[in-house]
Design a protein around this motif. Structure first.
Motif, PDB file in Angstrom:
ATOM      1  N   UNK A   1     -30.602  -6.613 -12.295  1.00 38.84           N
ATOM      2  CA  UNK A   1     -30.183  -7.543 -11.347  1.00 38.84           C
ATOM      3  C   UNK A   1     -28.646  -7.175 -10.857  1.00 38.84           C
ATOM      4  N   UNK A   2     -28.143  -7.459  -9.896  1.00 36.46           N
ATOM      5  CA  UNK A   2     -26.710  -7.373  -9.597  1.00 36.46           C
ATOM      6  C   UNK A   2     -25.655  -8.179 -10.782  1.00 36.46           C
ATOM      7  N   UNK A   3     -24.627  -7.658 -10.936  1.00 37.34           N
ATOM      8  CA  UNK A   3     -23.668  -8.338 -11.627  1.00 37.34           C
ATOM      9  C   UNK A   3     -22.366  -8.621 -11.295  1.00 37.34           C
ATOM     10  N   UNK A   4     -21.488  -9.386 -11.835  1.00 38.26           N
ATOM     11  CA  UNK A   4     -20.181  -9.332 -11.380  1.00 38.26           C
ATOM     12  C   UNK A   4     -19.319  -8.198 -11.301  1.00 38.26           C
ATOM     13  N   UNK A   5     -18.488  -8.192 -10.435  1.00 40.89           N
ATOM     14  CA  UNK A   5     -17.445  -6.978 -10.198  1.00 40.89           C
ATOM     15  C   UNK A   5     -16.866  -6.631 -11.609  1.00 40.89           C
ATOM     16  N   UNK A   6     -16.992  -5.533 -11.950  1.00 41.85           N
ATOM     17  CA  UNK A   6     -16.396  -5.069 -13.283  1.00 41.85           C
ATOM     18  C   UNK A   6     -14.944  -5.352 -13.546  1.00 41.85           C
ATOM     19  N   UNK A   7     -14.409  -5.885 -14.484  1.00 43.30           N
ATOM     20  CA  UNK A   7     -12.956  -6.114 -14.630  1.00 43.30           C
ATOM     21  C   UNK A   7     -12.358  -5.069 -15.768  1.00 43.30           C
ATOM     22  N   UNK A   8     -11.245  -4.350 -15.523  1.00 43.90           N
ATOM     23  CA  UNK A   8     -10.595  -3.628 -16.672  1.00 43.90           C
ATOM     24  C   UNK A   8     -11.227  -2.195 -16.496  1.00 43.90           C
ATOM     25  N   UNK A   9     -10.739  -1.431 -17.467  1.00 45.11           N
ATOM     26  CA  UNK A   9     -11.361   0.074 -17.708  1.00 45.11           C
ATOM     27  C   UNK A   9     -11.067   0.604 -16.439  1.00 45.11           C
ATOM     28  N   UNK A  10     -11.834   1.843 -16.075  1.00 41.80           N
ATOM     29  CA  UNK A  10     -11.618   2.869 -15.218  1.00 41.80           C
ATOM     30  C   UNK A  10     -12.527   2.514 -13.935  1.00 41.80           C
ATOM     31  N   UNK A  11     -12.905   1.315 -13.917  1.00 47.07           N
ATOM     32  CA  UNK A  11     -13.972   1.085 -12.551  1.00 47.07           C
ATOM     33  C   UNK A  11     -13.568   1.243 -11.439  1.00 47.07           C
ATOM     34  N   UNK A  12     -14.403   1.947 -10.437  1.00 43.46           N
ATOM     35  CA  UNK A  12     -14.065   2.190  -8.970  1.00 43.46           C
ATOM     36  C   UNK A  12     -15.186   1.736  -8.163  1.00 43.46           C
ATOM     37  N   UNK A  13     -14.589   1.262  -7.016  1.00 42.99           N
ATOM     38  CA  UNK A  13     -15.779   0.535  -5.962  1.00 42.99           C
ATOM     39  C   UNK A  13     -16.015   2.093  -5.085  1.00 42.99           C
ATOM     40  N   UNK A  14     -17.527   2.267  -4.979  1.00 48.79           N
ATOM     41  CA  UNK A  14     -17.649   3.379  -3.947  1.00 48.79           C
ATOM     42  C   UNK A  14     -18.052   3.064  -2.662  1.00 48.79           C
ATOM     43  N   UNK A  15     -18.031   3.962  -1.869  1.00 43.43           N
ATOM     44  CA  UNK A  15     -18.541   3.661  -0.462  1.00 43.43           C
ATOM     45  C   UNK A  15     -20.074   3.562  -0.226  1.00 43.43           C
ATOM     46  N   UNK A  16     -20.598   3.642  -1.289  1.00 42.93           N
ATOM     47  CA  UNK A  16     -22.272   3.231  -1.323  1.00 42.93           C
ATOM     48  C   UNK A  16     -22.533   1.921  -1.204  1.00 42.93           C
ATOM     49  N   UNK A  17     -23.528   1.648  -0.297  1.00 42.70           N
ATOM     50  CA  UNK A  17     -23.825   0.140   0.333  1.00 42.70           C
ATOM     51  C   UNK A  17     -25.567   0.290   0.423  1.00 42.70           C
ATOM     52  N   UNK A  18     -26.253  -0.848  -0.285  1.00 39.12           N
ATOM     53  CA  UNK A  18     -27.382  -0.585   0.026  1.00 39.12           C
ATOM     54  C   UNK A  18     -28.088  -2.145   0.231  1.00 39.12           C
ATOM     55  N   UNK A  19     -29.164  -2.313   0.758  1.00 39.81           N
ATOM     56  CA  UNK A  19     -29.708  -3.842   0.890  1.00 39.81           C
ATOM     57  C   UNK A  19     -30.471  -3.944  -0.435  1.00 39.81           C
ATOM     58  N   UNK A  20     -30.423  -4.994  -1.081  1.00 36.52           N
ATOM     59  CA  UNK A  20     -31.158  -5.252  -2.106  1.00 36.52           C
ATOM     60  C   UNK A  20     -32.669  -5.726  -1.727  1.00 36.52           C
ATOM     61  N   UNK A  21     -33.815  -5.170  -2.040  1.00 35.00           N
ATOM     62  CA  UNK A  21     -35.019  -5.746  -1.804  1.00 35.00           C
ATOM     63  C   UNK A  21     -35.281  -7.268  -1.986  1.00 35.00           C
TER      64      UNK A  21
ATOM     65  N   UNK B   1     -32.869  -9.718  -2.854  1.00 37.21           N
ATOM     66  CA  UNK B   1     -32.422 -10.682  -2.474  1.00 37.21           C
ATOM     67  C   UNK B   1     -32.106 -10.532  -0.918  1.00 37.21           C
ATOM     68  N   UNK B   2     -32.297  -9.475  -0.448  1.00 41.66           N
ATOM     69  CA  UNK B   2     -31.867  -9.118   0.890  1.00 41.66           C
ATOM     70  C   UNK B   2     -30.271  -8.994   1.063  1.00 41.66           C
ATOM     71  N   UNK B   3     -29.299  -9.137   0.082  1.00 39.74           N
ATOM     72  CA  UNK B   3     -28.133  -8.909   0.207  1.00 39.74           C
ATOM     73  C   UNK B   3     -27.564  -7.418   0.224  1.00 39.74           C
ATOM     74  N   UNK B   4     -26.542  -7.068   0.708  1.00 43.94           N
ATOM     75  CA  UNK B   4     -25.661  -5.896   0.622  1.00 43.94           C
ATOM     76  C   UNK B   4     -25.055  -5.874  -0.603  1.00 43.94           C
ATOM     77  N   UNK B   5     -25.520  -4.566  -1.335  1.00 43.30           N
ATOM     78  CA  UNK B   5     -25.023  -4.391  -2.567  1.00 43.30           C
ATOM     79  C   UNK B   5     -23.948  -3.320  -2.553  1.00 43.30           C
ATOM     80  N   UNK B   6     -22.908  -3.235  -3.230  1.00 40.96           N
ATOM     81  CA  UNK B   6     -22.018  -2.342  -3.594  1.00 40.96           C
ATOM     82  C   UNK B   6     -22.024  -1.719  -4.675  1.00 40.96           C
ATOM     83  N   UNK B   7     -21.606  -0.297  -4.922  1.00 39.00           N
ATOM     84  CA  UNK B   7     -21.903   0.560  -6.067  1.00 39.00           C
ATOM     85  C   UNK B   7     -20.556   0.700  -6.741  1.00 39.00           C
ATOM     86  N   UNK B   8     -20.300   0.382  -7.939  1.00 39.86           N
ATOM     87  CA  UNK B   8     -19.385   0.485  -8.772  1.00 39.86           C
ATOM     88  C   UNK B   8     -19.497   1.627  -9.932  1.00 39.86           C
ATOM     89  N   UNK B   9     -18.568   2.421 -10.156  1.00 37.51           N
ATOM     90  CA  UNK B   9     -18.897   3.566 -11.062  1.00 37.51           C
ATOM     91  C   UNK B   9     -17.651   3.602 -12.109  1.00 37.51           C
TER      92      UNK B   9
END
Length: 105
Positions: A51-71, A73-81
């Motif tokens: 399942x989805x998690x909270x946005x990562x804090x600390x470290x070298x996490x970066x938000x990517x431009x990737x987006x998709x709709x979770x089947x 929940x129907x919500x838009x999901x953001x990919x962090x790497x």
């Protein structure tokens, strides 16, 4: 979502049947190993891509431009790497950012 539940139940059932077969005919132990590998793979997949998690804090996490709709929940999901580990996390986008599915295509 329903397919994951079905596959998990089927893998558990196959492993249980293989366990009974091995108890009755011990020379059939490879069947138990292969069904165990399949069951472990299914359970690992559920834990790894859960399942989805909270946005990562600390470290070298970066938000990517990737987006998709979770089947589920129907919500838009953001990919962090995390570039150092390659780990990916899926975070629900803010409610004011969510758009209907047809607007994302």
């Amino acid at each position: 979502m329903m397919l994951r539940v079905f596959v998990t139940v089927a893998a558990m059932l196959a492993f249980t049947v293989a366990l009974v077969v091995v108890v009755l005919a011990p020379l059939q132990w490879p069947v138990l190993i292969w069904t165990g590998v399949v069951l472990a793979g299914v359970l690992f997949e559920r834990a790894r891509y859960g399942a989805a998690r909270a946005a990562p804090v600390g470290g070298d996490w970066r938000e990517t431009p990737e987006r998709f709709i979770d089947d589920a929940s129907g919500k838009v999901m953001v990919v962090w790497v995390s570039p150092s580990s390659g780990e990916r996390r899926y975070v629900a986008a803010d409610d004011d950012v969510n758009a209907p599915a047809n607007e994302l295509q």
